[in-house]
Design an enzyme around this catalytic site. Sequence first.
Site, PDB file in Angstrom:
ATOM      1  N   GLU A  55      -4.450  12.241  17.044  1.00 48.93           N
ATOM      2  CA  GLU A  55      -4.573  10.794  16.831  1.00 48.93           C
ATOM      3  C   GLU A  55      -4.906  10.025  18.108  1.00 48.93           C
ATOM      4  O   GLU A  55      -5.701   9.079  18.079  1.00 48.93           O
ATOM      5  CB  GLU A  55      -3.275  10.246  16.223  1.00 48.93           C
ATOM      6  CG  GLU A  55      -2.990  10.744  14.816  1.00 48.93           C
ATOM      7  CD  GLU A  55      -2.369  12.131  14.765  1.00 48.93           C
ATOM      8  OE1 GLU A  55      -2.213  12.671  13.650  1.00 48.93           O
ATOM      9  OE2 GLU A  55      -2.014  12.677  15.846  1.00 48.93           O
ATOM     10  N   HIS A 106       0.655   5.040   4.428  1.00 51.27           N
ATOM     11  CA  HIS A 106       1.952   5.706   4.305  1.00 51.27           C
ATOM     12  C   HIS A 106       3.004   5.049   5.200  1.00 51.27           C
ATOM     13  O   HIS A 106       3.817   5.712   5.828  1.00 51.27           O
ATOM     14  CB  HIS A 106       1.833   7.196   4.628  1.00 51.27           C
ATOM     15  CG  HIS A 106       1.009   7.956   3.637  1.00 51.27           C
ATOM     16  ND1 HIS A 106      -0.350   7.739   3.486  1.00 51.27           N
ATOM     17  CD2 HIS A 106       1.341   8.927   2.747  1.00 51.27           C
ATOM     18  CE1 HIS A 106      -0.818   8.532   2.550  1.00 51.27           C
ATOM     19  NE2 HIS A 106       0.182   9.261   2.072  1.00 51.27           N
ATOM     20  N   ARG A 164       1.864   4.120   0.291  1.00 57.60           N
ATOM     21  CA  ARG A 164       1.595   5.256  -0.585  1.00 57.60           C
ATOM     22  C   ARG A 164       1.957   4.963  -2.041  1.00 57.60           C
ATOM     23  O   ARG A 164       1.293   5.433  -2.966  1.00 57.60           O
ATOM     24  CB  ARG A 164       2.409   6.460  -0.093  1.00 57.60           C
ATOM     25  CG  ARG A 164       2.311   7.694  -0.981  1.00 57.60           C
ATOM     26  CD  ARG A 164       3.315   8.737  -0.505  1.00 57.60           C
ATOM     27  NE  ARG A 164       3.190  10.002  -1.212  1.00 57.60           N
ATOM     28  CZ  ARG A 164       4.026  11.018  -1.083  1.00 57.60           C
ATOM     29  NH1 ARG A 164       5.062  10.909  -0.249  1.00 57.60           N
ATOM     30  NH2 ARG A 164       3.862  12.125  -1.753  1.00 57.60           N
TER      31      ARG A 164
END
Length: 311
Positions: A55, A106, A164
């Site tokens: 990331e 999420h 989510r």
Amino acid sequence: MSEKIATRDGYGKALAELSEKYDFVVLDADLAAATKTGVFKKACPSKFFDCGIAEGNMMGVAAGIASTGKTVFASSFAMFAAGRAFEQVRNIIGYPHLNVKIGATHAGITVGEDGATHQCNEDIALMRTIPGMVILNPADAVEAKACVEAALNHEGPVYLRFGRLAVPVIYEEGHKVEIGKGSIIEEGTDVTIIATGLMVSIALEANEILKSEGISARIVNMPCIKPIDTELIKESAEKTGVIVTCEEHNIIGGLGSAVAEVVCESKPVPVVRVGVNDTYGKSGKAQDLIPVFGLDAQSVVNRVKEAIKLK
């Protein structure tokens, strides 16, 4: 509010649809199926790049592409986009004020079974500390698209927060989001409930209970947490004399903190914060976790009643 769609689904759909109107590229960290950027990949394969499970490196790639004048979306789970890659977001996206839009999915406890390590309840607090970072947190899938378009029309970094869990659709197609602005969903005089993200639909559910008990609540949706709508907050404080904030985030550093800062400086009234009470999440089904952490409609009603007593 019958149909339920996750805001992450709205995000993926928005990227694909808006690619016909705007020119941008999308990066992902090996989570395209989960973040729903795979929908964009299918529509625009030449503008999609998978950076793998790295990331921090992805944010560097995003910064490099943005430095050439392009608009970039960089996507991963909130825990990784805001947490693991914080240094890169701060130093090579925020500091040079690059046109990178961080699509963080999420977020919050409703990641569910993934548990505390993946339930990011600190991301808004982290992103609020970065100068010039805009934070958008949509209430439903329709508003998710509106937030993506608002981000595309903004020059500079934007943190977009998606969930989510499927949540009720509140808005009709064509709904718009303006950076720095909130909106009144229902008027009331006894208390103001300022909610963001999935807590907007829960606030509306709580309001039905409050109405049945003779309590009049002003319901405000705050999709833009930074910059926050200071005028709407001050107006609400003056009109109702007490504010309850609702967020799927730690009560420290998120919406509640942002609202309290405005109120303390300009129009002091009691502010009661509903959110994750400075604790880690836990593994479980998302719908079961909501009441455990006091984020269900009845818990909101109870806190509203407590807040009104403080007037």
